[in-house]
Design a protein around this motif. Structure first.
Motif, PDB file in Angstrom:
ATOM      1  N   THR A 113      32.775  47.852  87.465  1.00  0.00           N
ATOM      2  CA  THR A 113      31.901  47.882  88.635  1.00  0.00           C
ATOM      3  C   THR A 113      32.101  49.182  89.403  1.00  0.00           C
ATOM      4  O   THR A 113      33.181  49.760  89.394  1.00  0.00           O
ATOM      5  CB  THR A 113      32.161  46.697  89.588  1.00  0.00           C
ATOM      6  OG1 THR A 113      33.484  46.794  90.107  1.00  0.00           O
ATOM      7  CG2 THR A 113      31.955  45.370  88.894  1.00  0.00           C
ATOM      8  N   MET A 114      31.031  49.610  90.051  1.00  0.00           N
ATOM      9  CA  MET A 114      31.104  50.771  90.947  1.00  0.00           C
ATOM     10  C   MET A 114      31.155  50.280  92.386  1.00  0.00           C
ATOM     11  O   MET A 114      31.830  50.855  93.215  1.00  0.00           O
ATOM     12  CB  MET A 114      29.899  51.679  90.726  1.00  0.00           C
ATOM     13  CG  MET A 114      29.880  52.266  89.315  1.00  0.00           C
ATOM     14  SD  MET A 114      28.463  53.327  88.996  1.00  0.00           S
ATOM     15  CE  MET A 114      27.099  52.179  89.160  1.00  0.00           C
ATOM     16  N   SER A 117      27.028  46.689  91.128  1.00  0.00           N
ATOM     17  CA  SER A 117      26.496  47.730  90.254  1.00  0.00           C
ATOM     18  C   SER A 117      27.602  48.009  89.253  1.00  0.00           C
ATOM     19  O   SER A 117      28.786  47.956  89.586  1.00  0.00           O
ATOM     20  CB  SER A 117      26.094  48.980  91.034  1.00  0.00           C
ATOM     21  OG  SER A 117      27.196  49.571  91.649  1.00  0.00           O
ATOM     22  N   GLU A 144      28.827  50.060  85.379  1.00  0.00           N
ATOM     23  CA  GLU A 144      28.672  51.179  84.470  1.00  0.00           C
ATOM     24  C   GLU A 144      29.217  50.793  83.108  1.00  0.00           C
ATOM     25  O   GLU A 144      30.333  50.297  82.996  1.00  0.00           O
ATOM     26  CB  GLU A 144      29.440  52.379  85.031  1.00  0.00           C
ATOM     27  CG  GLU A 144      29.332  53.628  84.211  1.00  0.00           C
ATOM     28  CD  GLU A 144      30.036  54.782  84.884  1.00  0.00           C
ATOM     29  OE1 GLU A 144      31.113  55.179  84.383  1.00  0.00           O
ATOM     30  OE2 GLU A 144      29.525  55.272  85.913  1.00  0.00           O
ATOM     31  N   LYS A 155      30.031  52.393  79.326  1.00  0.00           N
ATOM     32  CA  LYS A 155      30.224  53.684  78.677  1.00  0.00           C
ATOM     33  C   LYS A 155      30.087  53.524  77.173  1.00  0.00           C
ATOM     34  O   LYS A 155      30.169  52.435  76.635  1.00  0.00           O
ATOM     35  CB  LYS A 155      31.590  54.254  79.043  1.00  0.00           C
ATOM     36  CG  LYS A 155      31.660  54.621  80.509  1.00  0.00           C
ATOM     37  CD  LYS A 155      32.860  55.426  80.831  1.00  0.00           C
ATOM     38  CE  LYS A 155      32.780  55.802  82.306  1.00  0.00           C
ATOM     39  NZ  LYS A 155      33.880  56.557  82.764  1.00  0.00           N
ATOM     40  N   LYS A 204      24.052  52.781  83.754  1.00  0.00           N
ATOM     41  CA  LYS A 204      24.383  52.146  85.027  1.00  0.00           C
ATOM     42  C   LYS A 204      23.311  51.118  85.332  1.00  0.00           C
ATOM     43  O   LYS A 204      22.152  51.295  84.964  1.00  0.00           O
ATOM     44  CB  LYS A 204      24.452  53.181  86.151  1.00  0.00           C
ATOM     45  CG  LYS A 204      25.583  54.170  85.964  1.00  0.00           C
ATOM     46  CD  LYS A 204      25.655  55.150  87.107  1.00  0.00           C
ATOM     47  CE  LYS A 204      26.832  56.086  86.909  1.00  0.00           C
ATOM     48  NZ  LYS A 204      27.015  56.975  88.053  1.00  0.00           N
TER      49      LYS A 204
END
Length: 133
Positions: free
Chosen positions: A45-46, A54, A56, A58, A109
């Protein structure tokens, strides 16, 4: 292919967001069959709020995710089963993707609205979000 969504409207969030880096695993829920697809994706999470997060993803997970049209909008085909690791505890729920972007070929994202948190884990999520403030 995932398309970029740029938000340019009025802020509609009801709850304040807080920065938090929480390991998250997600699975797609096929809305037609109402069951989770076995493939699991890992991200972080961001930021978080009482009703959403939100996150991300990878590489390699970002490249394996379905297109944005299947994840967003009224004709979407999938929701997300979310499992967030909060120290010793985990909180599980179901989320709806509200926006998605690919800032680089190896990163995706997305913003997720938490439609439902598994019974008994709502208080853990609430307490964790409050602790981040």
């Amino acid at each position: 292919m995932i398309f970029f969504v740029r938000y340019s409207g009025v802020e509609r969030r009801k709850h304040e967001r807080f920065r938090a880096a929480i390991p998250v695993s997600i699975r797609l829920i096929n809305l037609k069959e109402e069951e989770a697809i076995e493939t699991q994706f890992k991200g972080i999470t961001m930021d978080i709020s009482m009703e959403g997060l939100s996150l991300e993803l990878k590489y390699p997970e970002a490249g394996k995710f379905p297109s944005g049209g299947k994840l967003m909008g009224k004709d979407r085909e999938f929701d997300l089963e979310v499992n967030a690791k909060l120290g010793q505890d985990s909180v599980r729920g179901v989320g709806e993707v509200r926006w998605a972007s690919i800032p680089s070929p190896t990163v995706m994202k997305m913003g997720v609205f938490l439609k439902e948190i598994i019974e008994g884990e709502t208080e853990e999520w609430r307490n964790f979000v409050i602790s981040q403030s």
